[in-house]
Design an enzyme around this catalytic site. Structure first.
Site, PDB file in Angstrom:
ATOM      1  N   HIS A 290       0.801  -1.235   0.000  1.00 32.10           N
ATOM      2  CA  HIS A 290       0.000   0.000   0.000  1.00 32.10           C
ATOM      3  C   HIS A 290       0.831   1.282   0.000  1.00 32.10           C
ATOM      4  O   HIS A 290       0.282   2.370  -0.109  1.00 32.10           O
ATOM      5  CB  HIS A 290      -0.964   0.029   1.198  1.00 32.10           C
ATOM      6  CG  HIS A 290      -0.268   0.280   2.502  1.00 32.10           C
ATOM      7  ND1 HIS A 290       0.249  -0.740   3.276  1.00 32.10           N
ATOM      8  CD2 HIS A 290       0.015   1.425   3.180  1.00 32.10           C
ATOM      9  CE1 HIS A 290       0.799  -0.239   4.358  1.00 32.10           C
ATOM     10  NE2 HIS A 290       0.681   1.076   4.330  1.00 32.10           N
TER      11      HIS A 290
HETATM   12  C1  UD1 Z   1      -2.146   5.747   5.321  1.00 31.89           C
HETATM   13  C2  UD1 Z   1      -0.877   6.322   5.919  1.00 31.89           C
HETATM   14  C3  UD1 Z   1       0.223   5.274   5.893  1.00 31.89           C
HETATM   15  C4  UD1 Z   1      -0.229   3.987   6.550  1.00 31.89           C
HETATM   16  C5  UD1 Z   1      -1.537   3.517   5.916  1.00 31.89           C
HETATM   17  C6  UD1 Z   1      -2.046   2.311   6.654  1.00 31.89           C
HETATM   18  C7  UD1 Z   1      -0.521   8.733   5.551  1.00 31.89           C
HETATM   19  C8  UD1 Z   1       0.228   9.742   4.789  1.00 31.89           C
HETATM   20  N1  UD1 Z   1      -0.401   7.465   5.139  1.00 31.89           N
HETATM   21  O1  UD1 Z   1      -1.883   5.466   3.953  1.00 31.89           O
HETATM   22  O2  UD1 Z   1       1.347   5.746   6.607  1.00 31.89           O
HETATM   23  O3  UD1 Z   1       0.759   3.007   6.384  1.00 31.89           O
HETATM   24  O4  UD1 Z   1      -2.502   4.564   6.006  1.00 31.89           O
HETATM   25  O5  UD1 Z   1      -2.984   1.593   5.925  1.00 31.89           O
HETATM   26  O6  UD1 Z   1      -1.186   9.061   6.485  1.00 31.89           O
HETATM   27  N2  UD1 Z   1      -9.247   4.639   0.899  1.00 31.89           N
HETATM   28  C9  UD1 Z   1     -10.471   4.026   0.805  1.00 31.89           C
HETATM   29  N3  UD1 Z   1     -11.100   3.681   1.961  1.00 31.89           N
HETATM   30  C10 UD1 Z   1     -10.592   3.905   3.195  1.00 31.89           C
HETATM   31  C11 UD1 Z   1      -9.342   4.536   3.274  1.00 31.89           C
HETATM   32  C12 UD1 Z   1      -8.677   4.889   2.128  1.00 31.89           C
HETATM   33  O7  UD1 Z   1     -10.992   3.808  -0.285  1.00 31.89           O
HETATM   34  O8  UD1 Z   1     -11.219   3.539   4.210  1.00 31.89           O
HETATM   35  C13 UD1 Z   1      -8.524   4.973  -0.358  1.00 31.89           C
HETATM   36  C14 UD1 Z   1      -8.818   6.380  -0.868  1.00 31.89           C
HETATM   37  O9  UD1 Z   1      -8.854   6.325  -2.263  1.00 31.89           O
HETATM   38  C15 UD1 Z   1      -7.593   7.147  -0.431  1.00 31.89           C
HETATM   39  C16 UD1 Z   1      -6.481   6.109  -0.480  1.00 31.89           C
HETATM   40  O10 UD1 Z   1      -7.109   4.896  -0.112  1.00 31.89           O
HETATM   41  O11 UD1 Z   1      -7.316   8.255  -1.247  1.00 31.89           O
HETATM   42  C17 UD1 Z   1      -5.331   6.401   0.452  1.00 31.89           C
HETATM   43  O12 UD1 Z   1      -5.764   6.580   1.798  1.00 31.89           O
HETATM   44  P1  UD1 Z   1      -4.926   7.490   2.823  1.00 31.89           P
HETATM   45  O13 UD1 Z   1      -5.482   7.346   4.177  1.00 31.89           O
HETATM   46  O14 UD1 Z   1      -4.774   8.853   2.298  1.00 31.89           O
HETATM   47  O15 UD1 Z   1      -3.495   6.850   2.758  1.00 31.89           O
HETATM   48  P2  UD1 Z   1      -3.041   5.339   2.912  1.00 31.89           P
HETATM   49  O16 UD1 Z   1      -2.406   4.922   1.649  1.00 31.89           O
HETATM   50  O17 UD1 Z   1      -4.159   4.523   3.450  1.00 31.89           O
HETATM   51  N1  UDP Z   2      -3.919  -5.583   8.691  1.00 28.01           N
HETATM   52  C1  UDP Z   2      -5.190  -6.161   8.788  1.00 28.01           C
HETATM   53  N2  UDP Z   2      -5.821  -6.537   7.628  1.00 28.01           N
HETATM   54  C2  UDP Z   2      -5.249  -6.380   6.401  1.00 28.01           C
HETATM   55  C3  UDP Z   2      -3.960  -5.796   6.336  1.00 28.01           C
HETATM   56  C4  UDP Z   2      -3.332  -5.397   7.488  1.00 28.01           C
HETATM   57  O1  UDP Z   2      -5.713  -6.348   9.881  1.00 28.01           O
HETATM   58  O2  UDP Z   2      -5.897  -6.740   5.402  1.00 28.01           O
HETATM   59  C5  UDP Z   2      -3.263  -5.173   9.953  1.00 28.01           C
HETATM   60  C6  UDP Z   2      -1.896  -5.768  10.158  1.00 28.01           C
HETATM   61  O3  UDP Z   2      -2.000  -7.055  10.732  1.00 28.01           O
HETATM   62  C7  UDP Z   2      -1.251  -4.746  11.075  1.00 28.01           C
HETATM   63  C8  UDP Z   2      -1.828  -3.436  10.592  1.00 28.01           C
HETATM   64  O4  UDP Z   2      -3.034  -3.778   9.889  1.00 28.01           O
HETATM   65  O5  UDP Z   2      -1.633  -4.962  12.419  1.00 28.01           O
HETATM   66  C9  UDP Z   2      -0.859  -2.769   9.663  1.00 28.01           C
HETATM   67  O6  UDP Z   2      -1.480  -1.766   8.959  1.00 28.01           O
HETATM   68  P1  UDP Z   2      -1.008  -1.267   7.536  1.00 28.01           P
HETATM   69  O7  UDP Z   2      -0.242  -2.329   6.852  1.00 28.01           O
HETATM   70  O8  UDP Z   2      -2.209  -0.746   6.870  1.00 28.01           O
HETATM   71  O9  UDP Z   2      -0.105  -0.002   7.902  1.00 28.01           O
HETATM   72  P2  UDP Z   2       1.424   0.220   8.311  1.00 28.01           P
HETATM   73  O10 UDP Z   2       1.751  -0.698   9.432  1.00 28.01           O
HETATM   74  O11 UDP Z   2       2.257   0.004   7.098  1.00 28.01           O
HETATM   75  O12 UDP Z   2       1.460   1.665   8.706  1.00 28.01           O
END
Ligand code: UD1
Ligand code: UDP
Length: 354
Positions: free
Chosen positions: A203
Protein backbone atom coordinates in the site's frame (compact mmCIF):
# COMPACT_ATOMS: atom_id res chain seq x y z
CA UNK A 1 -5.97 13.10 34.36
CA UNK A 2 -7.39 13.31 30.83
CA UNK A 3 -6.09 12.50 27.35
CA UNK A 4 -7.40 13.16 23.90
CA UNK A 5 -6.22 10.30 21.71
CA UNK A 6 -6.14 10.90 17.96
CA UNK A 7 -6.43 7.90 15.64
CA UNK A 8 -7.55 7.62 12.04
CA UNK A 9 -5.81 4.87 10.06
CA UNK A 10 -5.84 1.06 10.31
CA UNK A 11 -2.50 0.58 12.09
CA UNK A 12 -3.49 3.16 14.70
CA UNK A 13 -6.57 1.22 15.79
CA UNK A 14 -4.31 -1.80 16.29
CA UNK A 15 -1.71 0.22 18.24
CA UNK A 16 -4.31 1.96 20.43
CA UNK A 17 -6.28 -1.15 21.40
CA UNK A 18 -4.35 -2.20 24.50
CA UNK A 19 -3.14 1.29 25.42
CA UNK A 20 -6.75 2.47 25.84
CA UNK A 21 -7.34 -0.47 28.16
CA UNK A 22 -4.14 0.30 30.13
CA UNK A 23 -5.07 4.00 30.47
CA UNK A 24 -8.41 2.99 31.93
CA UNK A 25 -6.65 0.78 34.45
CA UNK A 26 -4.53 3.64 35.79
CA UNK A 27 -7.57 5.94 35.96
CA UNK A 28 -6.76 8.19 32.99
CA UNK A 29 -9.89 9.43 31.24
CA UNK A 30 -9.47 9.04 27.49
CA UNK A 31 -11.44 10.74 24.73
CA UNK A 32 -10.75 8.86 21.48
CA UNK A 33 -11.13 11.03 18.37
CA UNK A 34 -11.16 9.27 14.99
CA UNK A 35 -10.17 11.64 12.21
CA UNK A 36 -12.01 9.57 9.60
CA UNK A 37 -8.85 9.09 7.51
CA UNK A 38 -9.85 5.44 7.05
CA UNK A 39 -13.58 4.86 6.81
CA UNK A 40 -14.44 1.61 4.99
CA UNK A 41 -15.78 -0.93 7.49
CA UNK A 42 -12.93 -3.31 6.69
CA UNK A 43 -10.35 -0.53 7.24
CA UNK A 44 -11.87 0.84 10.45
CA UNK A 45 -15.01 -0.50 12.19
CA UNK A 46 -13.84 -4.14 12.08
CA UNK A 47 -10.87 -3.30 14.33
CA UNK A 48 -13.02 -1.65 17.00
CA UNK A 49 -15.33 -4.64 17.12
CA UNK A 50 -12.70 -7.42 16.90
CA UNK A 51 -10.38 -5.75 19.42
CA UNK A 52 -13.30 -4.94 21.75
CA UNK A 53 -12.52 -1.25 21.74
CA UNK A 54 -15.12 1.34 22.68
CA UNK A 55 -16.24 3.16 19.54
CA UNK A 56 -14.51 6.55 19.17
CA UNK A 57 -16.26 9.34 21.06
CA UNK A 58 -16.09 11.48 17.93
CA UNK A 59 -15.46 10.89 14.23
CA UNK A 60 -14.28 13.98 12.36
CA UNK A 61 -15.14 12.33 9.01
CA UNK A 62 -12.27 13.94 7.17
CA UNK A 63 -11.99 11.18 4.56
CA UNK A 64 -9.49 11.02 1.71
CA UNK A 65 -7.64 13.78 -0.13
CA UNK A 66 -4.23 15.23 -0.94
CA UNK A 67 -1.88 15.58 2.03
CA UNK A 68 -2.26 19.31 2.65
CA UNK A 69 -6.03 19.23 2.35
CA UNK A 70 -6.45 16.09 4.45
CA UNK A 71 -4.10 17.29 7.21
CA UNK A 72 -5.55 20.81 7.15
CA UNK A 73 -9.15 19.66 7.50
CA UNK A 74 -8.12 17.33 10.33
CA UNK A 75 -6.43 20.23 12.11
CA UNK A 76 -9.33 22.60 11.76
CA UNK A 77 -11.77 19.98 13.09
CA UNK A 78 -9.48 18.80 15.90
CA UNK A 79 -8.62 22.24 17.24
CA UNK A 80 -11.98 23.08 18.88
CA UNK A 81 -12.26 19.58 20.35
CA UNK A 82 -8.84 19.71 22.01
CA UNK A 83 -9.25 23.35 23.06
CA UNK A 84 -12.55 22.59 24.75
CA UNK A 85 -11.44 19.37 26.42
CA UNK A 86 -8.15 20.83 27.75
CA UNK A 87 -6.54 17.40 28.25
CA UNK A 88 -3.31 16.77 30.13
CA UNK A 89 -1.99 14.88 27.09
CA UNK A 90 -2.74 14.50 23.42
CA UNK A 91 -1.79 10.96 22.51
CA UNK A 92 -0.83 10.14 18.92
CA UNK A 93 0.40 6.95 17.26
CA UNK A 94 2.83 6.18 14.47
CA UNK A 95 3.34 8.30 11.40
CA UNK A 96 0.18 9.03 9.45
CA UNK A 97 -1.38 12.37 8.56
CA UNK A 98 -3.68 11.88 11.57
CA UNK A 99 -0.57 11.70 13.79
CA UNK A 100 0.81 14.92 12.34
CA UNK A 101 -2.49 16.79 12.62
CA UNK A 102 -2.92 15.76 16.27
CA UNK A 103 0.63 16.76 17.18
CA UNK A 104 0.49 20.15 15.45
CA UNK A 105 -2.85 21.17 16.95
CA UNK A 106 -1.86 20.08 20.46
CA UNK A 107 1.53 21.78 20.37
CA UNK A 108 -0.03 25.07 19.26
CA UNK A 109 -2.55 24.84 22.10
CA UNK A 110 0.37 24.21 24.50
CA UNK A 111 -0.86 20.76 25.36
CA UNK A 112 1.86 18.13 25.80
CA UNK A 113 2.01 15.54 23.02
CA UNK A 114 2.74 11.89 23.78
CA UNK A 115 3.98 9.97 20.73
CA UNK A 116 3.70 6.19 20.66
CA UNK A 117 6.22 4.72 18.21
CA UNK A 118 8.55 7.69 18.51
CA UNK A 119 12.04 7.66 17.02
CA UNK A 120 11.40 5.51 13.94
CA UNK A 121 13.33 6.59 10.87
CA UNK A 122 13.68 5.31 7.30
CA UNK A 123 16.03 8.18 6.37
CA UNK A 124 13.96 8.58 3.21
CA UNK A 125 12.23 11.93 3.18
CA UNK A 126 10.35 11.08 0.00
CA UNK A 127 8.04 9.04 2.27
CA UNK A 128 5.19 11.10 3.72
CA UNK A 129 5.48 9.01 6.88
CA UNK A 130 9.09 10.14 7.46
CA UNK A 131 8.04 13.82 7.45
CA UNK A 132 5.17 13.03 9.82
CA UNK A 133 7.49 11.20 12.24
CA UNK A 134 10.19 13.84 12.30
CA UNK A 135 7.77 16.70 12.95
CA UNK A 136 5.83 14.76 15.57
CA UNK A 137 9.01 13.80 17.44
CA UNK A 138 10.22 17.41 17.48
CA UNK A 139 6.90 18.51 19.00
CA UNK A 140 6.39 15.64 21.46
CA UNK A 141 6.94 16.02 25.21
CA UNK A 142 6.80 12.28 25.81
CA UNK A 143 8.52 10.07 23.23
CA UNK A 144 7.48 6.47 23.72
CA UNK A 145 9.99 4.39 21.78
CA UNK A 146 9.45 0.77 20.77
CA UNK A 147 13.14 -0.14 20.37
CA UNK A 148 16.61 0.97 21.45
CA UNK A 149 17.28 1.86 17.79
CA UNK A 150 14.50 4.44 18.01
CA UNK A 151 15.96 5.91 21.21
CA UNK A 152 19.35 6.16 19.49
CA UNK A 153 17.88 7.95 16.45
CA UNK A 154 16.32 10.57 18.72
CA UNK A 155 19.52 11.01 20.65
CA UNK A 156 21.45 11.65 17.41
CA UNK A 157 18.88 14.35 16.59
CA UNK A 158 19.46 15.93 20.02
CA UNK A 159 16.16 14.71 21.46
CA UNK A 160 16.82 13.21 24.89
CA UNK A 161 14.24 14.75 27.25
CA UNK A 162 11.02 12.80 27.72
CA UNK A 163 12.37 9.78 25.83
CA UNK A 164 11.22 6.40 27.18
CA UNK A 165 12.00 2.92 25.91
CA UNK A 166 8.69 1.11 26.44
CA UNK A 167 8.64 -1.72 23.86
CA UNK A 168 6.24 -2.25 21.00
CA UNK A 169 2.49 -2.11 21.58
CA UNK A 170 1.97 -4.23 18.45
CA UNK A 171 3.84 -7.09 20.15
CA UNK A 172 1.57 -6.72 23.20
CA UNK A 173 -1.52 -7.05 21.03
CA UNK A 174 -0.19 -9.89 18.93
CA UNK A 175 0.60 -11.96 22.02
CA UNK A 176 -2.80 -11.21 23.52
CA UNK A 177 -4.74 -11.94 20.31
CA UNK A 178 -2.88 -15.03 19.10
CA UNK A 179 -4.98 -17.67 20.92
CA UNK A 180 -8.24 -16.23 19.55
CA UNK A 181 -6.74 -15.67 16.08
CA UNK A 182 -5.51 -19.28 15.99
CA UNK A 183 -9.05 -20.57 16.42
CA UNK A 184 -10.26 -18.64 13.33
CA UNK A 185 -11.55 -20.11 10.08
CA UNK A 186 -9.85 -17.91 7.53
CA UNK A 187 -7.54 -20.63 6.17
CA UNK A 188 -10.47 -22.99 5.67
CA UNK A 189 -12.56 -20.20 4.13
CA UNK A 190 -9.76 -19.45 1.65
CA UNK A 191 -9.07 -23.14 1.16
CA UNK A 192 -5.34 -22.90 1.90
CA UNK A 193 -3.20 -25.19 4.04
CA UNK A 194 -0.74 -24.00 6.71
CA UNK A 195 2.70 -23.32 5.22
CA UNK A 196 1.44 -23.79 1.66
CA UNK A 197 0.82 -20.16 0.66
CA UNK A 198 2.43 -16.73 0.78
CA UNK A 199 0.71 -13.68 2.25
CA UNK A 200 1.19 -10.31 0.56
CA UNK A 201 0.22 -6.70 1.28
CA UNK A 202 1.14 -3.55 -0.68
CA UNK A 203 0.00 0.00 0.00
CA UNK A 204 2.99 2.39 0.21
CA UNK A 205 2.74 5.48 -1.99
CA UNK A 206 6.12 4.62 -3.56
CA UNK A 207 4.73 1.26 -4.71
CA UNK A 208 1.19 2.25 -5.66
CA UNK A 209 1.46 5.72 -7.20
CA UNK A 210 3.59 4.48 -10.10
CA UNK A 211 1.53 1.87 -12.04
CA UNK A 212 4.64 0.42 -13.71
CA UNK A 213 6.22 -0.30 -10.37
CA UNK A 214 3.02 -1.79 -9.02
CA UNK A 215 2.72 -3.99 -12.13
CA UNK A 216 6.27 -5.26 -11.54
CA UNK A 217 5.31 -6.20 -8.00
CA UNK A 218 2.21 -7.98 -9.27
CA UNK A 219 4.39 -9.88 -11.73
CA UNK A 220 6.55 -11.08 -8.84
CA UNK A 221 3.49 -12.21 -6.89
CA UNK A 222 2.16 -14.06 -9.93
CA UNK A 223 5.45 -15.92 -10.33
CA UNK A 224 5.79 -16.98 -6.71
CA UNK A 225 6.15 -20.75 -6.31
CA UNK A 226 3.11 -21.10 -4.00
CA UNK A 227 -0.33 -19.46 -4.12
CA UNK A 228 -0.32 -15.87 -2.82
CA UNK A 229 -3.14 -14.52 -0.66
CA UNK A 230 -3.24 -10.76 -1.18
CA UNK A 231 -5.67 -8.64 0.89
CA UNK A 232 -5.74 -5.51 -1.25
CA UNK A 233 -5.61 -2.05 0.36
CA UNK A 234 -8.16 0.32 -1.27
CA UNK A 235 -5.36 2.60 -2.49
CA UNK A 236 -3.76 -0.32 -4.35
CA UNK A 237 -7.07 -1.52 -5.76
CA UNK A 238 -7.66 1.95 -7.21
CA UNK A 239 -4.29 1.98 -9.03
CA UNK A 240 -4.74 -1.59 -10.29
CA UNK A 241 -8.15 -0.67 -11.68
CA UNK A 242 -7.22 2.70 -13.17
CA UNK A 243 -4.04 1.37 -14.77
CA UNK A 244 -5.82 -1.52 -16.47
CA UNK A 245 -3.87 -4.28 -14.70
CA UNK A 246 -5.09 -7.74 -15.67
CA UNK A 247 -3.99 -11.00 -14.09
CA UNK A 248 -1.98 -13.37 -16.27
CA UNK A 249 -3.93 -16.42 -17.42
CA UNK A 250 -2.57 -19.10 -15.13
CA UNK A 251 -1.66 -17.70 -11.78
CA UNK A 252 -2.39 -18.57 -8.21
CA UNK A 253 -2.52 -15.01 -6.96
CA UNK A 254 -5.71 -14.43 -4.93
CA UNK A 255 -6.80 -10.81 -4.55
CA UNK A 256 -9.19 -10.46 -1.61
CA UNK A 257 -10.65 -7.54 0.34
CA UNK A 258 -8.76 -6.28 3.41
CA UNK A 259 -9.30 -8.68 6.30
CA UNK A 260 -9.82 -8.06 10.03
CA UNK A 261 -6.92 -8.16 12.49
CA UNK A 262 -7.64 -11.67 13.78
CA UNK A 263 -7.80 -13.11 10.26
CA UNK A 264 -4.63 -11.25 9.34
CA UNK A 265 -2.72 -12.67 12.31
CA UNK A 266 -3.87 -16.18 11.46
CA UNK A 267 -2.83 -15.70 7.83
CA UNK A 268 0.57 -14.33 8.89
CA UNK A 269 1.20 -17.10 11.41
CA UNK A 270 0.57 -19.85 8.86
CA UNK A 271 2.16 -18.31 5.76
CA UNK A 272 5.23 -19.94 4.25
CA UNK A 273 6.55 -16.37 4.01
CA UNK A 274 5.18 -12.84 3.93
CA UNK A 275 5.73 -10.22 1.22
CA UNK A 276 4.90 -6.68 2.27
CA UNK A 277 5.68 -2.99 2.26
CA UNK A 278 3.75 -2.48 5.51
CA UNK A 279 5.61 -1.53 8.66
CA UNK A 280 3.25 -3.41 10.95
CA UNK A 281 3.11 -6.55 8.83
CA UNK A 282 6.95 -6.78 8.70
CA UNK A 283 7.01 -6.75 12.48
CA UNK A 284 4.16 -9.20 12.94
CA UNK A 285 5.84 -11.67 10.58
CA UNK A 286 9.01 -11.37 12.68
CA UNK A 287 7.13 -11.75 15.99
CA UNK A 288 5.53 -14.91 14.59
CA UNK A 289 8.81 -16.30 13.29
CA UNK A 290 7.74 -16.16 9.64
CA UNK A 291 10.23 -15.04 6.96
CA UNK A 292 9.45 -11.70 5.34
CA UNK A 293 10.41 -10.11 2.04
CA UNK A 294 10.02 -6.34 2.23
CA UNK A 295 9.00 -4.69 -1.01
CA UNK A 296 11.01 -1.55 -0.26
CA UNK A 297 14.66 -0.50 -0.22
CA UNK A 298 14.78 0.44 3.45
CA UNK A 299 13.02 -0.45 6.68
CA UNK A 300 12.47 1.39 9.95
CA UNK A 301 12.45 -1.98 11.72
CA UNK A 302 16.10 -2.90 11.24
CA UNK A 303 16.00 -5.50 14.04
CA UNK A 304 13.90 -7.71 11.75
CA UNK A 305 16.76 -7.95 9.22
CA UNK A 306 18.91 -9.99 11.61
CA UNK A 307 19.46 -13.58 10.50
CA UNK A 308 17.72 -12.83 7.20
CA UNK A 309 14.23 -13.03 8.75
CA UNK A 310 13.40 -9.93 6.76
CA UNK A 311 15.03 -9.19 3.39
CA UNK A 312 14.81 -5.84 1.59
CA UNK A 313 14.00 -6.61 -2.05
CA UNK A 314 12.54 -3.42 -3.55
CA UNK A 315 10.28 -3.94 -6.58
CA UNK A 316 12.42 -6.05 -8.91
CA UNK A 317 10.69 -9.42 -9.51
CA UNK A 318 14.00 -11.31 -9.76
CA UNK A 319 15.23 -9.98 -6.43
CA UNK A 320 11.88 -10.64 -4.80
CA UNK A 321 11.76 -14.25 -6.02
CA UNK A 322 15.39 -14.82 -5.00
CA UNK A 323 14.63 -13.43 -1.53
CA UNK A 324 11.64 -15.77 -1.23
CA UNK A 325 13.95 -18.72 -1.81
CA UNK A 326 16.24 -17.89 1.12
CA UNK A 327 16.13 -19.54 4.54
CA UNK A 328 16.56 -17.36 7.64
CA UNK A 329 19.20 -18.33 10.19
CA UNK A 330 18.84 -18.66 13.95
CA UNK A 331 15.86 -17.43 15.89
CA UNK A 332 13.73 -14.33 15.23
CA UNK A 333 14.68 -12.44 18.44
CA UNK A 334 11.60 -10.46 19.31
CA UNK A 335 12.98 -9.38 22.71
CA UNK A 336 14.32 -6.24 20.98
CA UNK A 337 10.64 -5.16 20.91
CA UNK A 338 10.05 -5.49 24.65
CA UNK A 339 8.31 -8.03 26.80
CA UNK A 340 4.69 -7.57 25.73
CA UNK A 341 3.95 -4.95 28.41
CA UNK A 342 4.50 -1.75 26.45
CA UNK A 343 0.90 -0.56 26.87
CA UNK A 344 1.01 -0.61 30.67
CA UNK A 345 4.46 1.06 30.62
CA UNK A 346 2.97 3.87 28.51
CA UNK A 347 0.00 4.28 30.85
CA UNK A 348 2.27 4.51 33.93
CA UNK A 349 4.49 7.12 32.25
CA UNK A 350 1.51 9.28 31.26
CA UNK A 351 -0.09 8.87 34.70
CA UNK A 352 2.99 10.34 36.37
CA UNK A 353 3.03 13.17 33.84
CA UNK A 354 6.49 12.24 32.53
C1 UD1 B 1 -2.15 5.75 5.32
C2 UD1 B 1 -0.88 6.32 5.92
C3 UD1 B 1 0.22 5.27 5.89
C4 UD1 B 1 -0.23 3.99 6.55
C5 UD1 B 1 -1.54 3.52 5.92
C6 UD1 B 1 -2.05 2.31 6.65
C7 UD1 B 1 -0.52 8.73 5.55
C8 UD1 B 1 0.23 9.74 4.79
N1 UD1 B 1 -0.40 7.47 5.14
O1 UD1 B 1 -1.88 5.47 3.95
O2 UD1 B 1 1.35 5.75 6.61
O3 UD1 B 1 0.76 3.01 6.38
O4 UD1 B 1 -2.50 4.56 6.01
O5 UD1 B 1 -2.98 1.59 5.92
O6 UD1 B 1 -1.19 9.06 6.48
N2 UD1 B 1 -9.25 4.64 0.90
C9 UD1 B 1 -10.47 4.03 0.81
N3 UD1 B 1 -11.10 3.68 1.96
C10 UD1 B 1 -10.59 3.90 3.20
C11 UD1 B 1 -9.34 4.54 3.27
C12 UD1 B 1 -8.68 4.89 2.13
O7 UD1 B 1 -10.99 3.81 -0.28
O8 UD1 B 1 -11.22 3.54 4.21
C13 UD1 B 1 -8.52 4.97 -0.36
C14 UD1 B 1 -8.82 6.38 -0.87
O9 UD1 B 1 -8.85 6.32 -2.26
C15 UD1 B 1 -7.59 7.15 -0.43
C16 UD1 B 1 -6.48 6.11 -0.48
O10 UD1 B 1 -7.11 4.90 -0.11
O11 UD1 B 1 -7.32 8.25 -1.25
C17 UD1 B 1 -5.33 6.40 0.45
O12 UD1 B 1 -5.76 6.58 1.80
P1 UD1 B 1 -4.93 7.49 2.82
O13 UD1 B 1 -5.48 7.35 4.18
O14 UD1 B 1 -4.77 8.85 2.30
O15 UD1 B 1 -3.49 6.85 2.76
P2 UD1 B 1 -3.04 5.34 2.91
O16 UD1 B 1 -2.41 4.92 1.65
O17 UD1 B 1 -4.16 4.52 3.45
N1 UDP C 1 -3.92 -5.58 8.69
C1 UDP C 1 -5.19 -6.16 8.79
N2 UDP C 1 -5.82 -6.54 7.63
C2 UDP C 1 -5.25 -6.38 6.40
C3 UDP C 1 -3.96 -5.80 6.34
C4 UDP C 1 -3.33 -5.40 7.49
O1 UDP C 1 -5.71 -6.35 9.88
O2 UDP C 1 -5.90 -6.74 5.40
C5 UDP C 1 -3.26 -5.17 9.95
C6 UDP C 1 -1.90 -5.77 10.16
O3 UDP C 1 -2.00 -7.05 10.73
C7 UDP C 1 -1.25 -4.75 11.07
C8 UDP C 1 -1.83 -3.44 10.59
O4 UDP C 1 -3.03 -3.78 9.89
O5 UDP C 1 -1.63 -4.96 12.42
C9 UDP C 1 -0.86 -2.77 9.66
O6 UDP C 1 -1.48 -1.77 8.96
P1 UDP C 1 -1.01 -1.27 7.54
O7 UDP C 1 -0.24 -2.33 6.85
O8 UDP C 1 -2.21 -0.75 6.87
O9 UDP C 1 -0.10 0.00 7.90
P2 UDP C 1 1.42 0.22 8.31
O10 UDP C 1 1.75 -0.70 9.43
O11 UDP C 1 2.26 0.00 7.10
O12 UDP C 1 1.46 1.67 8.71
Amino acid sequence: MKTVTVVGARPQFVKAALVSEALRQVGIEELVVHTGQHYDDNMSAVFFSQLRMAPPALNLEVGSGPHGHQTGVMMSRLEPVIAERKPDWVLVYGDTNSTLAGALVAAKLHIPVAHVEAGLRSFNRAMPEEINRIVTDVLAASLLCPTQTAVDHLSREGITAGVHLVGDVMLDLLLAALPEASRGRVLADLDVAPGRYYLATIHRAENTDDPERLHRLMEALEQAPLPVIFPVHPRTRTTLQSSGWTPCAENRLRLIDPVGYLEMVQLEANAHAVLTDSGGVQKEAFFLGRPCVTLRHETEWVETLEGGWNVLAGSDPERILAALGRQPEGEARRDAFGDGHAASAIASILARGA
